[in-house]
Motif scaffolding. Structure first.
Motif, PDB file in Angstrom:
ATOM      1  N   VAL A  55      32.778  41.725  42.464  1.00 45.11           N
ATOM      2  CA  VAL A  55      33.507  41.933  41.206  1.00 45.11           C
ATOM      3  C   VAL A  55      34.415  40.727  40.943  1.00 45.11           C
ATOM      4  N   ALA A  56      35.122  40.252  41.978  1.00 40.47           N
ATOM      5  CA  ALA A  56      36.012  39.099  41.813  1.00 40.47           C
ATOM      6  C   ALA A  56      35.223  37.857  41.404  1.00 40.47           C
ATOM      7  N   TRP A  57      34.061  37.617  42.039  1.00 37.88           N
ATOM      8  CA  TRP A  57      33.243  36.449  41.694  1.00 37.88           C
ATOM      9  C   TRP A  57      32.714  36.555  40.264  1.00 37.88           C
ATOM     10  N   PHE A  58      32.501  37.769  39.784  1.00 35.90           N
ATOM     11  CA  PHE A  58      32.034  37.961  38.416  1.00 35.90           C
ATOM     12  C   PHE A  58      33.162  37.710  37.413  1.00 35.90           C
ATOM     13  N   ILE A  59      34.369  38.176  37.734  1.00 35.71           N
ATOM     14  CA  ILE A  59      35.495  38.081  36.807  1.00 35.71           C
ATOM     15  C   ILE A  59      36.119  36.684  36.786  1.00 35.71           C
ATOM     16  N   GLN A  60      36.253  36.031  37.941  1.00 38.94           N
ATOM     17  CA  GLN A  60      36.986  34.760  38.045  1.00 38.94           C
ATOM     18  C   GLN A  60      36.511  33.681  37.072  1.00 38.94           C
ATOM     19  N   PRO A  61      35.214  33.433  36.920  1.00 36.81           N
ATOM     20  CA  PRO A  61      34.809  32.366  35.987  1.00 36.81           C
ATOM     21  C   PRO A  61      35.169  32.652  34.527  1.00 36.81           C
ATOM     22  N   LYS A  62      35.376  33.898  34.189  1.00 36.21           N
ATOM     23  CA  LYS A  62      35.719  34.274  32.818  1.00 36.21           C
ATOM     24  C   LYS A  62      37.214  34.132  32.526  1.00 36.21           C
ATOM     25  N   MET A  63      38.010  33.910  33.586  1.00 36.09           N
ATOM     26  CA  MET A  63      39.458  33.781  33.430  1.00 36.09           C
ATOM     27  C   MET A  63      39.851  32.311  33.353  1.00 36.09           C
ATOM     28  N   VAL A  64      40.777  31.982  32.498  1.00 32.77           N
ATOM     29  CA  VAL A  64      41.262  30.615  32.359  1.00 32.77           C
ATOM     30  C   VAL A  64      42.105  30.226  33.563  1.00 32.77           C
ATOM     31  N   LYS A  65      42.954  31.157  34.007  1.00 34.47           N
ATOM     32  CA  LYS A  65      43.814  30.912  35.167  1.00 34.47           C
ATOM     33  C   LYS A  65      44.102  32.253  35.840  1.00 34.47           C
TER      34      LYS A  65
END
Length: 140
Positions: A55-65
């Motif tokens: 879940v973290a690997w999926f969400i992280q690229p979508k976050m700016v920071k």
């Protein structure tokens, strides 16, 4: 705020390790005893961790920071070298012999049935980290 969230995350992690039984060296050794009285509990804990990380690997690229920092602190390389393999082997041997890795060892400091053994393990772990820092700083 960052330190408070770090503390909360650490406490939640420690509670999870304690509730799952990962602070019990016998349970870890039972997982490693695949030809004896095998205990699959650790496999389920690892599976749960993989789901959280997916879940973290999926969400992280979508976050700016990150939510509580200015930049991401991700590994700069995916290179596998002797230091990585040697460190992983040393970690695995210590994990197998001691039945604990760093997170559960620190969580065990407050809940262990034999606090002296756990304190010795943690002290040895910290001494190893200090030795690594001294050796690598001289070679850098």
């Amino acid at each position: 705020m960052k330190q408070l969230l770090t503390l909360i995350a650490g406490v939640i992690f420690g509670i999870g390790l304690t509730l799952s039984g990962m602070t019990d060296p016998a349970r870890v050794r039972g997982f490693l005893d695949i030809f004896g009285d095998w205990d699959p509990t650790l496999a389920f804990v690892m599976g749960g961790a993989l789901i959280v990380m997916a879940v973290a690997w999926f969400i992280q690229p979508k976050m700016v920071k990150p939510l509580v920092d200015t930049t991401w602190h991700l590994p700069g390389t995916r290179h596998i070298d002797g230091k990585l393999v040697g460190g992983a082997a040393l970690f695995g041997v210590g994990w197998g012999l001691g039945g604990l890795c760093p997170g559960p060892a620190i969580a065990s400091l407050g809940t262990a049935p034999s606090p002296a053994a756990i304190a010795t393990f943690v002290a040895s772990m910290l001494a190893g980290m200090l030795l690594h820092k001294l050796v690598t700083s001289k070679n850098a």
